[in-house]
Design a protein around this motif. Structure first.
Motif, mmCIF file in Angstrom:
data_model
loop_
_atom_site.group_PDB
_atom_site.id
_atom_site.type_symbol
_atom_site.label_atom_id
_atom_site.label_comp_id
_atom_site.label_asym_id
_atom_site.label_seq_id
_atom_site.Cartn_x
_atom_site.Cartn_y
_atom_site.Cartn_z
ATOM 1 N N SER A 227 -7.970 0.620 -4.424
ATOM 2 C CA SER A 227 -8.265 0.923 -2.951
ATOM 3 C C SER A 227 -9.743 0.533 -2.751
ATOM 4 O O SER A 227 -10.211 0.333 -1.413
ATOM 5 C CB SER A 227 -7.919 2.099 -2.580
ATOM 6 O OG SER A 227 -8.653 3.137 -3.061
ATOM 7 N N SER A 234 -5.039 -0.938 6.128
ATOM 8 C CA SER A 234 -3.621 -0.413 6.068
ATOM 9 C C SER A 234 -3.382 -0.193 4.517
ATOM 10 O O SER A 234 -2.847 0.900 3.985
ATOM 11 C CB SER A 234 -2.549 -1.091 6.639
ATOM 12 O OG SER A 234 -2.254 -2.364 6.310
ATOM 13 N N VAL A 235 -3.456 -1.314 3.818
ATOM 14 C CA VAL A 235 -3.169 -1.317 2.337
ATOM 15 C C VAL A 235 -3.992 -0.183 1.485
ATOM 16 O O VAL A 235 -3.625 0.510 0.775
ATOM 17 C CB VAL A 235 -3.400 -2.623 1.577
ATOM 18 C CG1 VAL A 235 -3.072 -2.548 -0.002
ATOM 19 C CG2 VAL A 235 -2.248 -3.551 2.137
ATOM 20 N N GLU A 237 -5.501 2.371 2.789
ATOM 21 C CA GLU A 237 -5.151 3.864 3.035
ATOM 22 C C GLU A 237 -4.007 4.460 2.400
ATOM 23 O O GLU A 237 -3.932 5.365 1.889
ATOM 24 C CB GLU A 237 -5.100 4.175 4.606
ATOM 25 C CG GLU A 237 -6.085 3.851 5.555
ATOM 26 C CD GLU A 237 -6.116 4.015 6.759
ATOM 27 O OE1 GLU A 237 -4.781 4.010 7.293
ATOM 28 O OE2 GLU A 237 -7.116 4.173 7.485
ATOM 29 N N LYS A 238 -2.668 3.354 2.284
ATOM 30 C CA LYS A 238 -1.555 3.726 1.623
ATOM 31 C C LYS A 238 -1.839 3.892 -0.014
ATOM 32 O O LYS A 238 -1.498 4.786 -0.430
ATOM 33 C CB LYS A 238 -0.637 2.480 1.525
ATOM 34 C CG LYS A 238 -0.006 2.306 3.097
ATOM 35 C CD LYS A 238 0.792 3.564 3.333
ATOM 36 C CE LYS A 238 1.351 3.620 4.680
ATOM 37 N NZ LYS A 238 2.095 4.996 4.951
ATOM 38 N N LEU A 239 -2.673 3.287 -0.473
ATOM 39 C CA LEU A 239 -3.238 3.467 -2.042
ATOM 40 C C LEU A 239 -3.791 4.551 -2.136
ATOM 41 O O LEU A 239 -3.522 5.480 -3.198
ATOM 42 C CB LEU A 239 -4.077 2.227 -2.442
ATOM 43 C CG LEU A 239 -3.388 0.942 -2.679
ATOM 44 C CD1 LEU A 239 -4.202 -0.064 -3.239
ATOM 45 C CD2 LEU A 239 -2.321 0.967 -3.684
ATOM 46 N N GLN A 240 -4.705 5.093 -1.195
ATOM 47 C CA GLN A 240 -5.261 6.319 -1.261
ATOM 48 C C GLN A 240 -4.549 7.298 -1.201
ATOM 49 O O GLN A 240 -4.516 8.535 -1.779
ATOM 50 C CB GLN A 240 -6.532 6.335 -0.397
ATOM 51 C CG GLN A 240 -7.798 5.494 -0.588
ATOM 52 C CD GLN A 240 -8.720 5.444 0.442
ATOM 53 O OE1 GLN A 240 -8.683 5.895 1.528
ATOM 54 N NE2 GLN A 240 -9.768 4.758 0.051
ATOM 55 N N GLU A 241 -3.615 7.231 -0.028
ATOM 56 C CA GLU A 241 -2.696 8.447 0.274
ATOM 57 C C GLU A 241 -1.776 8.795 -0.696
ATOM 58 O O GLU A 241 -1.572 9.953 -1.200
ATOM 59 C CB GLU A 241 -1.960 8.010 1.369
ATOM 60 C CG GLU A 241 -0.954 9.142 1.832
ATOM 61 C CD GLU A 241 -0.246 8.668 3.078
ATOM 62 O OE1 GLU A 241 0.491 9.580 3.657
ATOM 63 O OE2 GLU A 241 -0.385 7.515 3.848
ATOM 64 N N TYR A 242 -1.185 7.901 -1.632
ATOM 65 C CA TYR A 242 -0.080 8.029 -2.646
ATOM 66 C C TYR A 242 -1.008 8.142 -3.926
ATOM 67 O O TYR A 242 -0.086 7.677 -5.000
ATOM 68 C CB TYR A 242 0.738 6.912 -2.656
ATOM 69 C CG TYR A 242 1.712 7.024 -1.640
ATOM 70 C CD1 TYR A 242 2.645 8.089 -0.999
ATOM 71 C CD2 TYR A 242 1.642 6.121 -0.156
ATOM 72 C CE1 TYR A 242 3.136 8.456 -0.025
ATOM 73 C CE2 TYR A 242 2.323 6.268 0.619
ATOM 74 C CZ TYR A 242 3.100 7.301 1.222
ATOM 75 O OH TYR A 242 3.886 7.556 2.049
ATOM 76 N N HIS A 257 -7.372 11.152 1.856
ATOM 77 C CA HIS A 257 -6.748 10.689 3.135
ATOM 78 C C HIS A 257 -5.220 11.446 3.453
ATOM 79 O O HIS A 257 -4.677 11.954 2.539
ATOM 80 C CB HIS A 257 -6.244 9.330 2.805
ATOM 81 C CG HIS A 257 -5.594 8.632 3.966
ATOM 82 N ND1 HIS A 257 -4.220 8.302 4.191
ATOM 83 C CD2 HIS A 257 -6.361 7.684 5.019
ATOM 84 C CE1 HIS A 257 -3.931 7.846 5.620
ATOM 85 N NE2 HIS A 257 -5.144 7.414 6.025
#
Length: 289
Positions: A227, A234-235, A237-242, A257
């Motif tokens: 990330s 958007s990509v 944030e998704k990588l950070q979130e999961y 995040h």
């Protein structure tokens, strides 16, 4: 016409000189497999070293972080969050041990003896998973509880300067609620145990220590590192979130995040782990040793 049952035949006597075992023959069950795995996990030195290093990292770094907190803090952070660095390092020990629980037997050839003694391979996998989960969860939760109690004793009640983005600031009193305490102890313990089970499943699928450990390190570290080099928001944030660090950060109240308390991501990790264990069971039954 009346039918009468045939007379019962007496068992044939053993031939002279035949061996008769004094040990009673019993039908094996899951309890025997669990006892066998418990003996393995508490007598193998790699297990003791991995769990011991994990415990020392979580408690030692947690104590060190707590001891470095100054009297005047200019940025608010939950008082239990000082256990986060130790857990981020300790999880690497759990990943390594989770893989070695199964791949060490493949490496030495002992897996043949294990499956000869217990031909039901699903029972062997279940026993390994149960024993490893309970041991990892107990020790991880104990280590996190020690750190959390130390944080509460040393930091609770302090006045902390909290900035809200304006020129003025307000003074808060540092404290930790019961929900925060449960997330930082039981929640983190569940995370470590589930991560260990996921490593066990990957070890079953790959049957190679170095390959499985490298794969799990990629699962733990790669999403967050990737990330940093992705510009699409958007990509990123998704990588950070999961990512795993974000899951632990949410449990400690310092997310990278998002912020759902960590329980949602912990449930997702549980589903992924269950799916991987199911795949490991299917592969274990369908292939040769």
């Amino acid at each position: 016409m009346t039918h009468y049952p045939a007379p019962a035949q007496a068992p044939l006597p053993a031939p002279p000189g035949a061996y008769s075992s004094p040990i009673p023959v019993v039908r094996t069950h899951l309890g025997h497999a669990i006892a066998s795995e418990w003996t393995k996990i508490r007598t193998v030195r790699s297990t003791l070293w991995s769990l011991g290093v994990m415990f020392l990292l979580v408690v030692g770094i947690g104590m060190l972080m707590t001891g470095t907190v100054g009297e005047n803090e200019y940025e608010y952070s939950p008082i239990l969050s000082f256990g986060l660095p130790g857990v981020l390092l300790g999880q690497l020990c759990i990943v390594t041990l989770g893989v070695l629980v199964i791949t060490s037997e493949y490496g030495t050839g002992m897996i043949r003896t294990t499956f000869t003694a217990s031909p039901q391979r699903g029972r062997v996998l279940a026993a390994k998973a149960i024993v490893f989960f309970l041991v990892t969860f107990t020790l991880s939760t104990l280590a996190c509880t020690i750190v959390a109690l130390l944080n509460k004793a040393a930091l609770e009640g302090r006045s902390i300067n909290r900035f809200d983005g304006s020129a003025e600031h307000q003074v808060d009193t540092a404290s930790a609620s019961m929900g925060e305490f449960l997330r930082a102890t039981v929640g983190v313990g569940l995370f470590m145990a589930l991560l260990g089970l996921l490593s066990l499943a990957v070890g079953v699928l790959l049957r190679h220590s170095a390959g499985a450990i490298t794969s799990m390190l990629g699962v733990v570290l790669l999403p967050l590192l990737a990330s940093l080099f992705i510009s699409q928001i958007s990509v990123k944030e998704k990588l950070q979130e999961y990512s795993m660090p974000n899951l632990v950060g949410q449990l400690y109240g310092v997310p990278i995040h998002g912020d759902d308390g960590g329980w949602g991501l912990l449930g997702l990790l549980g589903l992924v782990t269950a799916g991987m264990l199911g795949a490991a069971y299917a592969v274990l039954r369908g292939r040769d040793v």
